[in-house]
Motif scaffolding. Structure first.
Motif, PDB file in Angstrom:
ATOM      1  N   GLY A  81      -3.040  14.443  -1.975  1.00  0.00           N
ATOM      2  CA  GLY A  81      -2.679  14.589  -3.488  1.00  0.00           C
ATOM      3  C   GLY A  81      -3.201  13.264  -4.133  1.00  0.00           C
ATOM      4  N   ALA A  82      -3.824  13.584  -5.185  1.00  0.00           N
ATOM      5  CA  ALA A  82      -4.400  12.193  -6.003  1.00  0.00           C
ATOM      6  C   ALA A  82      -3.534  11.259  -6.214  1.00  0.00           C
ATOM      7  CB  ALA A  82      -5.153  12.706  -7.103  1.00  0.00           C
ATOM      8  N   THR A  83      -2.210  11.575  -6.926  1.00  0.00           N
ATOM      9  CA  THR A  83      -1.471  10.552  -7.724  1.00  0.00           C
ATOM     10  C   THR A  83      -0.754   9.710  -6.312  1.00  0.00           C
ATOM     11  OG1 THR A  83      -0.880  11.834  -9.442  1.00  0.00           O
ATOM     12  CG2 THR A  83       0.504  10.027  -8.982  1.00  0.00           C
ATOM     13  N   GLN A  84      -0.555  10.712  -5.261  1.00  0.00           N
ATOM     14  CA  GLN A  84       0.112  10.169  -3.981  1.00  0.00           C
ATOM     15  C   GLN A  84      -0.516   9.198  -3.546  1.00  0.00           C
ATOM     16  OE1 GLN A  84       3.535  11.982  -1.301  1.00  0.00           O
ATOM     17  NE2 GLN A  84       1.395  12.932  -0.696  1.00  0.00           N
ATOM     18  N   ASN A  85      -2.022   9.433  -3.343  1.00  0.00           N
ATOM     19  CA  ASN A  85      -2.935   8.478  -2.938  1.00  0.00           C
ATOM     20  C   ASN A  85      -3.167   7.208  -3.635  1.00  0.00           C
ATOM     21  OD1 ASN A  85      -3.906  10.433  -0.758  1.00  0.00           O
ATOM     22  ND2 ASN A  85      -5.709  10.858  -2.109  1.00  0.00           N
ATOM     23  N   THR A  86      -3.216   7.386  -4.743  1.00  0.00           N
ATOM     24  CA  THR A  86      -3.262   6.130  -5.665  1.00  0.00           C
ATOM     25  C   THR A  86      -1.829   5.294  -5.306  1.00  0.00           C
ATOM     26  OG1 THR A  86      -4.619   7.080  -7.334  1.00  0.00           O
ATOM     27  CG2 THR A  86      -3.121   5.265  -7.903  1.00  0.00           C
ATOM     28  N   ALA A 121      11.138   1.412 -13.967  1.00  0.00           N
ATOM     29  CA  ALA A 121       9.520   1.103 -13.998  1.00  0.00           C
ATOM     30  C   ALA A 121       8.963   0.585 -15.178  1.00  0.00           C
ATOM     31  CB  ALA A 121       8.898   2.663 -13.465  1.00  0.00           C
ATOM     32  N   ALA A 122       7.927   0.041 -15.053  1.00  0.00           N
ATOM     33  CA  ALA A 122       7.274  -0.539 -16.342  1.00  0.00           C
ATOM     34  C   ALA A 122       5.580   0.300 -16.143  1.00  0.00           C
ATOM     35  CB  ALA A 122       7.068  -1.943 -16.128  1.00  0.00           C
ATOM     36  N   ILE A 123       5.272   0.680 -15.251  1.00  0.00           N
ATOM     37  CA  ILE A 123       3.949   1.238 -15.260  1.00  0.00           C
ATOM     38  C   ILE A 123       4.253   2.779 -14.693  1.00  0.00           C
ATOM     39  CG2 ILE A 123       1.657   1.423 -14.484  1.00  0.00           C
ATOM     40  CD1 ILE A 123       1.989  -1.759 -14.108  1.00  0.00           C
ATOM     41  N   PHE A 124       3.503   3.599 -15.401  1.00  0.00           N
ATOM     42  CA  PHE A 124       3.620   5.118 -14.883  1.00  0.00           C
ATOM     43  C   PHE A 124       2.152   5.517 -14.975  1.00  0.00           C
ATOM     44  CE2 PHE A 124       7.151   4.360 -17.554  1.00  0.00           C
ATOM     45  CZ  PHE A 124       8.423   4.568 -16.675  1.00  0.00           C
ATOM     46  N   TYR A 125       1.896   6.418 -13.950  1.00  0.00           N
ATOM     47  CA  TYR A 125       0.441   6.848 -13.533  1.00  0.00           C
ATOM     48  C   TYR A 125       0.593   8.229 -13.289  1.00  0.00           C
ATOM     49  CZ  TYR A 125      -4.064   8.166 -11.347  1.00  0.00           C
ATOM     50  OH  TYR A 125      -5.073   8.622 -11.218  1.00  0.00           O
ATOM     51  N   CYS A 126      -0.159   9.255 -13.519  1.00  0.00           N
ATOM     52  CA  CYS A 126      -0.297  10.726 -13.170  1.00  0.00           C
ATOM     53  C   CYS A 126      -1.627  11.135 -13.145  1.00  0.00           C
ATOM     54  CB  CYS A 126       0.419  11.623 -14.248  1.00  0.00           C
ATOM     55  SG  CYS A 126       2.153  10.865 -14.848  1.00  0.00           S
ATOM     56  N   ALA A 127      -2.090  11.570 -12.112  1.00  0.00           N
ATOM     57  CA  ALA A 127      -3.436  12.168 -11.920  1.00  0.00           C
ATOM     58  C   ALA A 127      -3.316  13.635 -12.976  1.00  0.00           C
ATOM     59  CB  ALA A 127      -3.789  12.622 -10.676  1.00  0.00           C
ATOM     60  N   GLY A 128      -4.531  13.736 -13.360  1.00  0.00           N
ATOM     61  CA  GLY A 128      -4.673  15.007 -14.292  1.00  0.00           C
ATOM     62  C   GLY A 128      -4.121  16.361 -13.633  1.00  0.00           C
ATOM     63  N   ASP A 136      -9.247   7.673  -6.212  1.00  0.00           N
ATOM     64  CA  ASP A 136      -8.061   7.593  -6.042  1.00  0.00           C
ATOM     65  C   ASP A 136      -7.656   6.171  -5.939  1.00  0.00           C
ATOM     66  OD1 ASP A 136      -7.608  10.193  -6.751  1.00  0.00           O
ATOM     67  OD2 ASP A 136      -7.368  10.505  -4.557  1.00  0.00           O
ATOM     68  N   ALA A 137      -8.348   5.494  -4.920  1.00  0.00           N
ATOM     69  CA  ALA A 137      -8.307   4.261  -4.488  1.00  0.00           C
ATOM     70  C   ALA A 137      -8.630   3.211  -5.434  1.00  0.00           C
ATOM     71  CB  ALA A 137      -9.169   3.814  -3.123  1.00  0.00           C
ATOM     72  N   PHE A 138      -9.570   3.521  -6.155  1.00  0.00           N
ATOM     73  CA  PHE A 138      -9.982   2.521  -7.247  1.00  0.00           C
ATOM     74  C   PHE A 138      -9.009   2.512  -8.448  1.00  0.00           C
ATOM     75  CE2 PHE A 138     -11.238   2.268 -11.750  1.00  0.00           C
ATOM     76  CZ  PHE A 138     -12.305   1.329 -11.614  1.00  0.00           C
ATOM     77  N   VAL A 139      -8.232   3.590  -8.718  1.00  0.00           N
ATOM     78  CA  VAL A 139      -6.823   3.471  -9.632  1.00  0.00           C
ATOM     79  C   VAL A 139      -5.955   2.527  -8.794  1.00  0.00           C
ATOM     80  CG1 VAL A 139      -5.277   4.613 -10.899  1.00  0.00           C
ATOM     81  CG2 VAL A 139      -7.699   5.557 -10.804  1.00  0.00           C
ATOM     82  N   GLY A 140      -5.678   2.914  -7.408  1.00  0.00           N
ATOM     83  CA  GLY A 140      -4.530   2.219  -6.804  1.00  0.00           C
ATOM     84  C   GLY A 140      -4.923   0.562  -6.917  1.00  0.00           C
ATOM     85  N   ASN A 147     -12.726   7.232   7.051  1.00  0.00           N
ATOM     86  CA  ASN A 147     -12.570   8.794   6.901  1.00  0.00           C
ATOM     87  C   ASN A 147     -11.167   8.923   6.083  1.00  0.00           C
ATOM     88  OD1 ASN A 147     -14.646  10.180   8.406  1.00  0.00           O
ATOM     89  ND2 ASN A 147     -13.956   8.781  10.203  1.00  0.00           N
ATOM     90  N   GLY A 148     -11.232   9.576   5.040  1.00  0.00           N
ATOM     91  CA  GLY A 148     -10.037   9.737   3.951  1.00  0.00           C
ATOM     92  C   GLY A 148      -9.673   8.617   3.621  1.00  0.00           C
ATOM     93  N   ILE A 149      -8.315   8.809   3.122  1.00  0.00           N
ATOM     94  CA  ILE A 149      -7.281   7.705   2.404  1.00  0.00           C
ATOM     95  C   ILE A 149      -6.586   7.216   3.642  1.00  0.00           C
ATOM     96  CG2 ILE A 149      -6.016   6.946   0.743  1.00  0.00           C
ATOM     97  CD1 ILE A 149      -8.483   8.118  -0.411  1.00  0.00           C
ATOM     98  N   THR A 150      -7.301   6.260   4.534  1.00  0.00           N
ATOM     99  CA  THR A 150      -6.651   5.569   5.453  1.00  0.00           C
ATOM    100  C   THR A 150      -6.670   4.250   5.589  1.00  0.00           C
ATOM    101  OG1 THR A 150      -8.596   5.936   7.233  1.00  0.00           O
ATOM    102  CG2 THR A 150      -6.806   7.477   7.263  1.00  0.00           C
TER     103      THR A 150
END
Length: 357
Positions: A78-83, A174-181, A312-316, A346-349
Motif C-alpha cells: 500500500g503506497a502510503t504505508q510503504n512510505t 503530528a506536524a507532517i501529513f502524507y497521503c498517496a493519491g 514510495d521509498a523516495f517520498v519516505g 525485491n519489493g519494499i524490504t
C-alpha cells in the motif's frame, strides 16, 4: 543484516532527535503478493508492464494464479504505508510515524499490523467485518512491475475512524501529513479533514499524484485536496497525464512542475513545492517560480532488481529528513538514497539498521 538474520530492523539507539508522532499518513493498507511473470501473463490479464490499476472482475483470478503457479513473496504494501514504513526505518525512532487505514481481522491483517509495528510505526486500523484485508498483485517482468490492487477492506476506511478522540489526538500531535493519491478513491473526506487541520495549524500536508487514472477519473476529489498541498509528488508519467487533464498546454516537465507549484493554495504561509521524478534522469523540483534539477544516484542496470515501490521509498526518504527539519536539498538526497536502496531489492524490504548518514 539484522543480528538474528530475520531481515527485520534492529532495535538500536535512535539515529536522530524527532518527536514521537511527528509524521502521520492515511492510506490503503495492502499485502503485496509479488512474483516474476512472463509477457503471456500480462497479456492474459490485459496489463501494462509498468502501471498501477485497481482490480476489475477480469483481474480477480490472477491473485490465486500467482499463488498457485508462481514463487510469490508476501510483503506489507500500500503506497502510503510503504512510505511511512521507509521513513520510520531511516530515522529509527520508535513511534515517530503513525498510520491509519482499514483491514480485516484475518491472517493477512495480522501480518500487516505485526510488520508495521516491527518497524516502529504506530498503527491504528479500522477493522471491517465484511471484506478481507486488501491485497496487491505485483507482476514483475524484468525491471518493470504491474500493480493490480484489490482494495477489499482498504476500500472501507471511514472519516469516523480518523476523528475518534484517540486517533484525532495523534493528528493533533503530528506536524507532517502524507497521503498517496490512491486514498482519493476511498475516503477523500478524511484526507480533507487532515488537510484542513494542517492549514488551520500551519502544518505540512503532502500528497502524491500516484497513478494516471486518478488524474483522469478522480479529478474532483483530487482538485479539492491539491490546494492544501505544501508538497506534491509524482513521476514523469503521472505529471504528464495530470497536465493534460488540467489543460496546461505543455508537455515540458519543467513547465508542468512550475504550473503545479503555482496552483491556487489554501495556506499562503507556505509555498507549494512540486517534485517530479524521472527514473534515472534528474529529479525536478519547482518552487517559487524556479525549477531545480537533482541528479539521481547512478546505478548499473545489473544492480536493478525491482522498481516496485521506488516512488514510495523516495517520498519516505524525503519525509524522514523533513521530519528533522532538514533543507530541501537534504530531503532530496535522502529520497534518492531510499529509492536507490529499494530498487536493488525485491519489493519494499529493508534489512538491519539504515545506513544513511
Amino acid at each position: 543484516m539484522s543480528a538474528n538474520g530475520s531481515g527485520e530492523p534492529e532495535t538500536k539507539k535512535a539515529k536522530c532527535n524527532v518527536p514521537e508522532g511527528v509524521l502521520l499518513g492515511i492510506g490503503n493498507p495492502l499485502l503485496d503478493i509479488s512474483a516474476t511473470v512472463d509477457e503471456a501473463f500480462l497479456k492474459k490479464y490485459e496489463l501494462d508492464a509498468n502501471n498501477q490499476i485497481l482490480a476489475e472482475d477480469k483481474h480477480k483470478p490472477m491473485f490465486q494464479e500467482l499463488v498457485d503457479n508462481y514463487k510469490v513473496d508476501y510483503i506489507p504494501g500500500g503506497a502510503t504505508q510503504n512510505t511511512i514504513r521507509v521513513a520510520s526505518w531511516i530515522n529509527n525512532v520508535p513511534k515517530m510515524a503513525s498510520f491509519f487505514g482499514c483491514i480485516a481481522k484475518d491472517n493477512f491483517g495480522d501480518i500487516l499490523k505485526t510488520k508495521m509495528e516491527e518497524f516502529g510505526v504506530h498503527v491504528d486500523y479500522r477493522y471491517d467485518e465484511k471484506e478481507p484485508t486488501g491485497t496487491c498483485a505485483v507482476a514483475v517482468t524484468g525491471k518493470d512491475r504491474s500493480l493490480v490492487a484489490n482494495l477489499a477492506a482498504a476500500n472501507c476506511y471511514k472519516k469516523d475512524h480518523l476523528v475518534q478522540p484517540k486517533n484525532w489526538a495523534m493528528v493533533e500531535k503530528a506536524a507532517i501529513f502524507y497521503c498517496a493519491g490512491f486514498h482519493l478513491t476511498v475516503a477523500p473526506d478524511a484526507m480533507l479533514a487532515l488537510a484542513e487541520h494542517a492549514k488551520e495549524n500551519n502544518k505540512i500536508f503532502s500528497m502524491n499524484l500516484s497513478a494516471p487514472f486518478l488524474s483522469q477519473f478522480f479529478k474532483d476529489p483530487q482538485m479539492k485536496v491539491l490546494p492544501y498541498c505544501d508538497y506534491v509528488f509524482g513521476n514523469e508519467t503521472e505529471a504528464a497525464v495530470f497536465a493534460k487533464e488540467q489543460n496546461f498546454g505543455t508537455e515540458d516537465l519543467k513547465e508542468i512542475a512550475l504550473k503545479i507549484a503555482a496552483l491556487p493554495k489554501e495556506n499562503d504561509k507556505r509555498p507549494c513545492v512540486a517534485i517530479i521524478t524521472q527514473g534515472e534522469k534528474a529529479t525536478l523540483v519547482a518552487q517559487g517560480g524556479k525549477v531545480h534539477e537533482f541528479p539521481v544516484i547512478p546505478i548499473k542496470d545489473d544492480d536493478v532488481v525491482d522498481t516496485n515501490g521506488a516512488g514510495d521509498a523516495f517520498v519516505g526518504g524525503f519525509l524522514a529528513q523533513l521530519a528533522q527539519d532538514k533543507s530541501l536539498e537534504e530531503c532530496i538526497r535522502c529520497a534518492h538514497f531510499a529509492a536507490n536502496y529499494i530498487i536493488q531489492r525485491n519489493g519494499i524490504t529493508m534489512e538491519g539498521t539504515c545506513s544513511y548518514e
